[in-house]
Design an enzyme around this catalytic site. Structure first.
Site, PDB file in Angstrom:
ATOM      1  N   TRP A   1       0.821  -1.206   0.000  1.00  0.00           N
ATOM      2  CA  TRP A   1       0.000   0.000   0.000  1.00  0.00           C
ATOM      3  C   TRP A   1       0.861   1.265   0.000  1.00  0.00           C
ATOM      4  O   TRP A   1       1.823   1.385   0.753  1.00  0.00           O
ATOM      5  CB  TRP A   1      -0.890   0.041   1.225  1.00  0.00           C
ATOM      6  CG  TRP A   1      -1.910  -1.039   1.442  1.00  0.00           C
ATOM      7  CD1 TRP A   1      -2.572  -1.262   2.622  1.00  0.00           C
ATOM      8  CD2 TRP A   1      -2.440  -2.001   0.518  1.00  0.00           C
ATOM      9  NE1 TRP A   1      -3.458  -2.312   2.480  1.00  0.00           N
ATOM     10  CE2 TRP A   1      -3.398  -2.788   1.197  1.00  0.00           C
ATOM     11  CE3 TRP A   1      -2.185  -2.298  -0.825  1.00  0.00           C
ATOM     12  CZ2 TRP A   1      -4.098  -3.826   0.583  1.00  0.00           C
ATOM     13  CZ3 TRP A   1      -2.876  -3.342  -1.433  1.00  0.00           C
ATOM     14  CH2 TRP A   1      -3.824  -4.080  -0.737  1.00  0.00           C
TER      15      TRP A   1
ATOM     16  N   ASN B   1      -7.254  -0.910  -4.548  1.00  0.00           N
ATOM     17  CA  ASN B   1      -7.329  -2.315  -4.146  1.00  0.00           C
ATOM     18  C   ASN B   1      -8.773  -2.793  -4.175  1.00  0.00           C
ATOM     19  O   ASN B   1      -9.621  -2.292  -3.427  1.00  0.00           O
ATOM     20  CB  ASN B   1      -6.767  -2.501  -2.733  1.00  0.00           C
ATOM     21  CG  ASN B   1      -6.983  -3.908  -2.218  1.00  0.00           C
ATOM     22  OD1 ASN B   1      -6.668  -4.888  -2.896  1.00  0.00           O
ATOM     23  ND2 ASN B   1      -7.561  -4.029  -1.024  1.00  0.00           N
ATOM     24  N   GLU B   2      -9.058  -3.728  -5.076  1.00  0.00           N
ATOM     25  CA  GLU B   2     -10.359  -4.389  -5.197  1.00  0.00           C
ATOM     26  C   GLU B   2     -11.532  -3.418  -5.315  1.00  0.00           C
ATOM     27  O   GLU B   2     -12.484  -3.451  -4.525  1.00  0.00           O
ATOM     28  CB  GLU B   2     -10.573  -5.345  -4.018  1.00  0.00           C
ATOM     29  CG  GLU B   2      -9.529  -6.463  -3.956  1.00  0.00           C
ATOM     30  CD  GLU B   2      -9.813  -7.503  -2.899  1.00  0.00           C
ATOM     31  OE1 GLU B   2      -9.358  -8.644  -3.052  1.00  0.00           O
ATOM     32  OE2 GLU B   2     -10.483  -7.164  -1.890  1.00  0.00           O
TER      33      GLU B   2
ATOM     34  N   TYR C   1      -9.744 -16.562  -4.478  1.00  0.00           N
ATOM     35  CA  TYR C   1     -10.030 -17.002  -3.113  1.00  0.00           C
ATOM     36  C   TYR C   1     -11.155 -18.035  -3.111  1.00  0.00           C
ATOM     37  O   TYR C   1     -12.270 -17.762  -2.650  1.00  0.00           O
ATOM     38  CB  TYR C   1     -10.408 -15.806  -2.234  1.00  0.00           C
ATOM     39  CG  TYR C   1      -9.247 -14.891  -1.959  1.00  0.00           C
ATOM     40  CD1 TYR C   1      -8.197 -15.303  -1.143  1.00  0.00           C
ATOM     41  CD2 TYR C   1      -9.182 -13.618  -2.516  1.00  0.00           C
ATOM     42  CE1 TYR C   1      -7.123 -14.478  -0.881  1.00  0.00           C
ATOM     43  CE2 TYR C   1      -8.106 -12.785  -2.265  1.00  0.00           C
ATOM     44  CZ  TYR C   1      -7.082 -13.220  -1.443  1.00  0.00           C
ATOM     45  OH  TYR C   1      -6.005 -12.388  -1.194  1.00  0.00           O
TER      46      TYR C   1
ATOM     47  N   GLU D   1      -3.531 -11.676  -6.188  1.00  0.00           N
ATOM     48  CA  GLU D   1      -3.798 -12.161  -4.833  1.00  0.00           C
ATOM     49  C   GLU D   1      -4.324 -13.590  -4.943  1.00  0.00           C
ATOM     50  O   GLU D   1      -5.243 -13.853  -5.716  1.00  0.00           O
ATOM     51  CB  GLU D   1      -4.841 -11.319  -4.091  1.00  0.00           C
ATOM     52  CG  GLU D   1      -4.382  -9.953  -3.643  1.00  0.00           C
ATOM     53  CD  GLU D   1      -5.409  -9.276  -2.723  1.00  0.00           C
ATOM     54  OE1 GLU D   1      -6.211 -10.005  -2.105  1.00  0.00           O
ATOM     55  OE2 GLU D   1      -5.408  -8.041  -2.637  1.00  0.00           O
TER      56      GLU D   1
ATOM     57  N   TRP E   1      -0.780 -14.040  -1.598  1.00  0.00           N
ATOM     58  CA  TRP E   1      -1.295 -13.290  -0.450  1.00  0.00           C
ATOM     59  C   TRP E   1      -1.183 -14.206   0.762  1.00  0.00           C
ATOM     60  O   TRP E   1      -1.908 -15.171   0.855  1.00  0.00           O
ATOM     61  CB  TRP E   1      -2.756 -12.889  -0.666  1.00  0.00           C
ATOM     62  CG  TRP E   1      -3.289 -12.044   0.448  1.00  0.00           C
ATOM     63  CD1 TRP E   1      -3.833 -12.461   1.631  1.00  0.00           C
ATOM     64  CD2 TRP E   1      -3.302 -10.615   0.499  1.00  0.00           C
ATOM     65  NE1 TRP E   1      -4.189 -11.403   2.417  1.00  0.00           N
ATOM     66  CE2 TRP E   1      -3.883 -10.242   1.748  1.00  0.00           C
ATOM     67  CE3 TRP E   1      -2.883  -9.597  -0.357  1.00  0.00           C
ATOM     68  CZ2 TRP E   1      -4.057  -8.913   2.130  1.00  0.00           C
ATOM     69  CZ3 TRP E   1      -3.072  -8.282   0.016  1.00  0.00           C
ATOM     70  CH2 TRP E   1      -3.653  -7.956   1.249  1.00  0.00           C
TER      71      TRP E   1
END
Length: 466
Positions: free
Chosen positions: A123, A238-239, A319, A359, A401
């Protein structure tokens, strides 16, 4: 004429001999089918010690530390392919602020380098929180900025490049909700956190932050961020999700505006969005590839979002343990393979750009978690992307990740990998790094010597003539 021939004949013969030797060496490396004991990982990819991480690092030292570029669906460095095995560690800047925790930043880079990881995503934001970089719009804590300077300089020491993200979709580290809070405090009539994507004042806050980071002069290296090759790319968010507009128009307009804005200040670096990879309304035939029906309602649209001027490569997250309803290992592995392959196909056939699986991981908090399954999933990701790599395809790389050093358990969201505590996982990561570094090194070496063998890496080392 005969006199000139006699002068050049020794040179010609020597050149032919060198080319012949180079081809024989490549043949030895990739066609030693009679000696499978030299295949270090049983995959069929020979990994000689002299052509692993060391050769790539030697070459990196010899060449200038130059910007990562994009050539079609490949990343390149110094004109040669650069396939990525990397990782996420999001909290580096915050840890670098305090002398008591700064050493953990160095530890992460040391450990990542030891297993050949070449890119870290982290970040470049912390908005209105504890140890905030941006305390209020355009107001910065110089100590925190110096901490980010340290992260960038330390990454370069270990030959690790950085993907720096500008803001979070989520509330952690501030995110779009903090920008909206600042707007409300300034008297703006805002009704949703998604006003972040459309309100002119909030967009101006974001642009100001982008401008400040890009033009920051690093106090350690004295290199402006926008001129620093240590930075692999910029990430818009981010996302990003915009659930208030499932059509995707609001987010699309924001991406179009901000990608061009970043490029207007820094045309040298690559830019990516930070998406999770969900398919949207522009490709109804692909909605079945999403992990669930909710994914098509969050305002993102993988194909459409990436067909934007200024966006250089695609991002996808993985994920399966939290995205799909089937809890079995077999179902999660099957989804992972199809999810990766679908996006590689799209990157090559529709987008003409690399895709990074930026990720992926398995949570230890999942009731069905085992170290064996985590290793299986990581290996599945690596091997599926490698199938693209070995033909010079658009599978640009992967970012685990996430990587943690020892003593940082209190930051763990369940996905942390501590290499010293997970030797089996560490070995899998190291083997993948060696595979990619071997490919990158041999492709570079092969191009320099002019050998045009066609049976490297199962009949194709690189999709163009070498």
């Amino acid at each position: 004429m005969s006199f000139k021939k006699s002068i050049y004949l020794p040179f010609i013969l020597m050149t032919m001999l060198l080319l012949h030797v180079s081809c024989l060496l490549v043949d030895t490396i990739y066609n030693n089918n009679n000696n499978p004991s030299e295949w270090e990982d049983g995959s069929g990819y020979y990994l000689p010690s002299s052509f692993g991480t060391t050769s790539r690092n030697d070459e990196m030292e010899a060449d200038a530390w130059s910007m990562v570029q994009k050539n079609g669906n490949q990343f390149t460095v110094n004109g040669q392919p650069f396939y990525v095995n990397g990782f996420n560690t999001y909290w580096l800047m915050v840890f670098a602020v305090d002398a008591s925790t700064r050493g953990k930043v160095t530890e992460v880079f040391q450990q990542a380098s030891s297993v050949g990881l070449s890119v870290c995503r982290t970040w470049a934001f912390n908005d209105g929180q504890w140890r905030a970089l941006q305390k209020s719009p355009s107001v910065y804590d110089e100590d925190v900025f110096k901490a980010l300077d340290f992260v960038v300089s330390e990454a370069k020491k270990y030959k690790i490049r950085l993907i720096l993200s500008f803001v979070n979709n989520w509330e952690a580290y501030g995110g779009k909700s903090q920008y909206v809070k600042w707007g409300k405090a300034a008297g703006l009539n805002l009704t949703s956190d998604d006003d972040f994507f459309s309100h002119p004042t909030i967009k101006s806050y974001y642009k100001s932050h982008v401008n400040t980071v890009l033009n920051r002069m690093n106090t350690v290296t004295n290199i402006t961020y926008k001129d620093d090759p240590t930075i692999f790319s910029w990430e818009l968010m981010n996302e990003p999700r915009c659930e208030s507009d499932p059509s995707g128009d609001k987010l699309q307009n924001w991406i179009e505006e901000m990608a061009v804005y970043v490029k207007s200040i820094d045309p040298k670096h690559l830019v990516e969005i930070g998406l999770e990879g969900f398919y949207g309304p522009s490709t109804p035939n692909k909605l079945q590839n999403n992990p669930n029906t909710y994914a098509q309602q969050v305002g993102t649209d993988f194909i459409r979002n990436h067909q934007v001027l200024g966006v250089d490569f695609a991002s996808v997250h993985i994920y399966p343990d939290s995205w799909i309803s089937q809890p079995t290992a077999e179902a999660q592995v099957a989804f992972t393979k199809s999810w990766i392959q679908s996006h590689i196909d799209d990157a090559e056939n529709f987008l003409g750009m690399p895709v990074v699986f930026s990720e992926f991981g398995v949570s230890t908090k999942d009731p069905n978690y085992t170290i064996t399954f985590r290793n299986t999933l990581i290996s599945t990701v690596y091997n599926t992307v490698l199938n693209s790599t070995k033909r010079g395809g658009g599978g640009g790389g992967t970012l685990l990740w996430q990587l943690f050093p020892e003593g940082t358990d209190y930051m763990d969201d369940g996905y942390a990998v501590v290499l010293s505590k997970s030797p089996s996982t560490s070995n899998i990561i190291s083997i993948q790094s060696n595979r990619l570094n071997t490919f990158n090194s041999l492709c570079s070496w092969n191009c320099r010597w002019g050998c045009k063998k066609k049976h490297l890496m199962h009949n194709s080392l690189y999709h163009d003539e070498l």
